[in-house]
Every structure is written in C-alpha cells, then in structure tokens.
Design an enzyme around this catalytic site. Structure first.
Site, PDB file in Angstrom:
ATOM      1  N   ASP A  13       0.792  -1.243   0.000  1.00  0.00           N
ATOM      2  CA  ASP A  13       0.000   0.000   0.000  1.00  0.00           C
ATOM      3  C   ASP A  13       0.822   1.290   0.000  1.00  0.00           C
ATOM      4  O   ASP A  13       0.490   2.247   0.728  1.00  0.00           O
ATOM      5  CB  ASP A  13      -0.942   0.029   1.216  1.00  0.00           C
ATOM      6  CG  ASP A  13      -2.039  -1.038   1.165  1.00  0.00           C
ATOM      7  OD1 ASP A  13      -1.992  -1.901   0.269  1.00  0.00           O
ATOM      8  OD2 ASP A  13      -2.912  -1.014   2.050  1.00  0.00           O
ATOM      9  N   HIS A  86     -10.616   7.335   1.233  1.00  0.00           N
ATOM     10  CA  HIS A  86      -9.234   7.205   0.756  1.00  0.00           C
ATOM     11  C   HIS A  86      -9.166   6.115  -0.302  1.00  0.00           C
ATOM     12  O   HIS A  86     -10.018   5.217  -0.333  1.00  0.00           O
ATOM     13  CB  HIS A  86      -8.295   6.858   1.922  1.00  0.00           C
ATOM     14  CG  HIS A  86      -8.574   5.496   2.501  1.00  0.00           C
ATOM     15  ND1 HIS A  86      -9.585   5.265   3.394  1.00  0.00           N
ATOM     16  CD2 HIS A  86      -8.002   4.283   2.271  1.00  0.00           C
ATOM     17  CE1 HIS A  86      -9.618   3.975   3.710  1.00  0.00           C
ATOM     18  NE2 HIS A  86      -8.672   3.356   3.037  1.00  0.00           N
ATOM     19  N   LYS A 111      -7.152  -4.734  -3.062  1.00  0.00           N
ATOM     20  CA  LYS A 111      -7.943  -5.212  -1.930  1.00  0.00           C
ATOM     21  C   LYS A 111      -8.863  -4.109  -1.432  1.00  0.00           C
ATOM     22  O   LYS A 111      -8.606  -2.932  -1.656  1.00  0.00           O
ATOM     23  CB  LYS A 111      -7.030  -5.719  -0.813  1.00  0.00           C
ATOM     24  CG  LYS A 111      -6.037  -4.696  -0.313  1.00  0.00           C
ATOM     25  CD  LYS A 111      -4.992  -5.331   0.585  1.00  0.00           C
ATOM     26  CE  LYS A 111      -4.044  -4.311   1.153  1.00  0.00           C
ATOM     27  NZ  LYS A 111      -4.656  -3.322   2.041  1.00  0.00           N
ATOM     28  N   CYS A 156      -2.164  -2.655   7.686  1.00  0.00           N
ATOM     29  CA  CYS A 156      -2.069  -3.570   6.543  1.00  0.00           C
ATOM     30  C   CYS A 156      -0.816  -4.435   6.578  1.00  0.00           C
ATOM     31  O   CYS A 156      -0.857  -5.605   6.187  1.00  0.00           O
ATOM     32  CB  CYS A 156      -2.199  -2.788   5.240  1.00  0.00           C
ATOM     33  SG  CYS A 156      -3.859  -2.072   5.097  1.00  0.00           S
TER      34      CYS A 156
HETATM   35 ZN   LIG Z   1      -8.588   1.337   2.869  1.00  0.00          ZN
END
Ligand SMILES: [Zn+2]
Length: 207
Positions: A13, A86, A111, A156
């Site tokens: 991410d 976001h 995801k 994450c």
């Molecule tokens: Zn998110």
C-alpha cells in the site's frame, strides 16, 4: 528452485493517500519509498498491494451517519475502524507513490474492492476468511518465505504478516521500510501480536 527463488518481497500500500498530503496520511509514509526501491533491487521477486475502494465504501466514516473518521463501527465481521475517504478506485490518491518503482513487480493485489467489507491484509479481507488469492498465487509458484515492507505497520503490514504466519509462510517485516498510523496504541499491540506469531523483524541493511 534456488533458495532465493522461494522468497518474495510484498510491498504494501505505498499509495498517495497514505503519504503526507494524502487523505489518510501515515506520518513519514513517503520515507519508505527510497528504501523500498533499494530493497526491491535485492529481491528476485516482488508483489505490490493496492488499497482499492469503490466510492461510498463501508470503511469510510462518511458512509455512516453521525460517525467521524477514526471512530469505530460494528460490522457483521467485527469492529471496523472508520477512515476518511481514501484510495478510491481510479483516483490519484489510490495511485502508487510516483517515486515508487513498480515496474519490477510481478503482481498487483488490489484489496478492499467489495463495498461492504474492508481488507487490511494482503491475504484475507477483514472477516479473516475471504481470500484475496495471494496465498494461492504464492503457493502455486513455490514461495515459502515472504518479506513485508510498506504502509501501515500497525494495520495492513501487521494483518498481512499475521495471516502469512497463519498460512505457514516464514515471515519477515523490514521495520525501517514501514511506517505506522499508531492509533490508540495500535503500533505496540501490532508489534506484540506479530512477535507472538513468530514474525521476524530486520532492518533494511540486514535484509
Ligand atoms: Zn482502505
């Protein structure tokens, strides 16, 4: 397969919205970019994950009347932290950081694309049972060791590391190539949980 072939770097991410100036900025989030670019040169294999929500996603506080960002809501799958909007699909905030080298990566796992469930982990959505497909991909290709770097350490990255251990992968987190949100002690809790699960921690110069 050589031993190196069994190891893969998972870059979690590293997107504009998680970097300073973004909608859900992780403090110093962009500081991981040069380190990850250097690290990725030292791995033979890399995958990227990308948070990728439809507008109106159920993890957004704006989707819950009377709720503010960073409050929680009870979902069918458990307690969910509510975030500012976001990483909306196709928006600049959802793009990878412009300095992140992405071309060497073999796969992008997106995801959080289902409206009613969030997905922190690269392996499972937040119900901890719906797979993203990454485990099957890694197993089919013969990887047994994963190395994680990116954003955010306590969400994450941690969820991905814990699931990787649960799935039987040897799992390492490169601590200085991650940054945390640290919401109400979430970083200490995540570090303790990862340690208990057998996740190894190294710095980039030792990876
Ligand atoms: Zn998110």
């Amino acid at each position: 397969m050589t031993s190196q072939d069994a190891e893969i770097l998972i870059i979690v991410d590293v997107q504009n919205d998680f970097c300073p100036g973004g909608a859900l900025a992780v403090p110093e989030g962009d500081a991981v970019v040069p380190l990850i670019n250097q690290l990725s040169m030292r791995f033979d294999h890399r995958v990227l994950t990308q948070d990728w929500h439809p507008a109106g996603h159920s993890s957004f506080a704006s989707s819950h009347t009377g709720k503010a960002p960073f409050e929680t809501a009870e979902m069918p799958y458990g307690t969910q932290v509510l975030w500012p909007d976001h990483c909306v699909q196709g928006n600049p905030g959802a793009a990878f950081h412009p300095d992140l080298v992405v071309d060497r990566s073999e796969l992008v796992i997106r995801k959080g694309f289902r409206l009613s469930i969030d997905s922190y982990s690269a392996f499972f959505e937040n119900d901890r049972t719906t797979p993203t497909g990454l485990a099957g991909y890694l197993k089919e290709r013969g990887f047994d060791r994963v190395v994680l770097a990116g954003l955010a350490t306590d969400f994450c990255v941690a969820y991905s590391a814990l699931d990787a251990r649960r799935l039987g992968f040897a799992t390492t987190v490169i601590t200085d190539a991650c940054r945390a949100i640290d919401l109400n002690g979430s970083l200490a809790a995540a570090m303790a949980e990862m340690t208990a699960a057998g996740v190894a921690f190294v710095t980039a110069d030792a990876a």
